[in-house]
Design an enzyme around this catalytic site. Sequence first.
Site, short mmCIF file in Angstrom:
data_model
loop_
_atom_site.label_atom_id
_atom_site.label_comp_id
_atom_site.label_asym_id
_atom_site.label_seq_id
_atom_site.Cartn_x
_atom_site.Cartn_y
_atom_site.Cartn_z
N LYS A 178 92.55 47.95 131.73
CA LYS A 178 92.39 49.34 132.18
C LYS A 178 93.46 50.22 131.54
CE LYS A 178 92.72 51.95 136.56
NZ LYS A 178 92.94 51.81 138.02
N SER A 210 90.24 54.51 140.88
CA SER A 210 90.46 54.90 139.50
C SER A 210 89.99 53.85 138.48
CB SER A 210 91.96 55.16 139.30
OG SER A 210 92.73 53.99 139.54
N SER A 238 91.52 51.92 144.64
CA SER A 238 91.01 52.04 143.28
C SER A 238 90.36 50.79 142.70
CB SER A 238 92.13 52.50 142.34
OG SER A 238 92.49 53.83 142.63
#
Length: 472
Positions: free
Chosen positions: A71, A147, A171
């Site tokens: 990520k 996220s 997230s």
Amino acid sequence: MEVHEYASHDATGLRELIASGQVKPQEVEDAARHALAAAHADLNALTGPLYEPALAHDPDGPLGGVPFLIKDSGPVARGTAFRLGSRAIRGVVAQADTELMARFRAAGLVTLGQTTAPEFGLSFSTEPVLHGPTRNPWAPERGVGGSSGGAAALVAAGAVPVAHANDGAGSIRIPAAACGLVGLKPTRGRVPVGPAAGEIGFGESHEFALARTVRDTARLLDAVSAPHHGEKHQTPPPARSFAHEITLRPERLRVAICVEPWSGVAVDPEVADATTTVGELLEWLGHTVEPARPELAAEDVVEALMLGGIAAGLAVLRGGRGRRPDPSLLEAVSRAFLREAEAATAMDVLTLLDAQHRVTHPIGAFFTRYDVLVTPTLGQLPAPHGTLRYDDPGQDARGWLRRILEYGPFTAPFNVSGTPAISLPLGQSRTGLPIGVQLAAGHAREDLLLRLSAQLEEAAPWRERAPSLFVG
């Protein structure tokens, strides 16, 4: 290996094919590259070209040869660029692996690229100005949560079986709910965190991954969760492997169920009904189920989360050696949190830590009376793009936190307390959108959560459900 065959396997299945010699690792990687190109064209979930070659890894690790993604959440893997989803961060390359990245490599995961995230990871949607919205494979006009949104989109679409994710207020679990995945937030200290989160994250940020099956979640947790002597918060290793735990039937559990959030915001009736149905299923499976929840003040959760927001701002400022990024290249909420970080005093931080304690203590007490708490993961169905407007002028930090907690009101308390929680894709709306149900438990009880998750996966399987944009 054809793409449709590749996408039909989870990480455990792919590793078994490789270990038995039925397919070569290069065949799996080639299929993954084709799948990622196709999925990204539909979903806008990668930050740039795939890595060529794949990042170094141990082919004999427990997940040797399994395709993987990291990520865009900071300096994760040595030699790779990152931008934290921001136009203001350019040309920055990680100088070293995080401890977790070293474990991903040792597990044998084949890292092929980097996934999208909102700027500074401070949103429950993945729509950064830098990249534009990441689209949901179940409904492209809707978001993927945040996220860890790019990771969720690509795992849900079958492009990779597992992908790196992290969770400061939900997230991992919120993208899992929005995209129909399994998303575990481990206990604080179970999995090593990166240097920024580990040093100034106040224990609210947790690292792990997203997956499509419980067995992949358990197997990956085994691979990365050994104690790390550099961690401030240590969690003892489990008595048995997590992969073994999911083969065991859970004992009769004391289960609490709650569909009304602490803040009192409305919950979509379909989401509430899906959660209630899971409670009925647990009762049918022999567990004791009753309505209950920890007594928390919603504003204490907001104040405790300010610690994570200030930590994100400090990490950005520290990464720039104290130089503030160009405000004209930052989105509105990011500017607000940078102002909070620059203005925060030691007394401010102590006041916020008091709020953290006021959330942590009731949760700890609650799990002496109940084994598991069941809630929705999101309070709503996956939101259309533009619902959470991170770059709207005039945003302030606390107002933003209240706004995202209207959308996802159930996840953040367990970041504050450091206790484990998992989202499972146990529901669907009338129009076929995924609905996640969250299970939370006491400190270090991932074993219990994974056993119960495996029981629910067997009783209400989701493996055959796939979104319309699925590479297979």
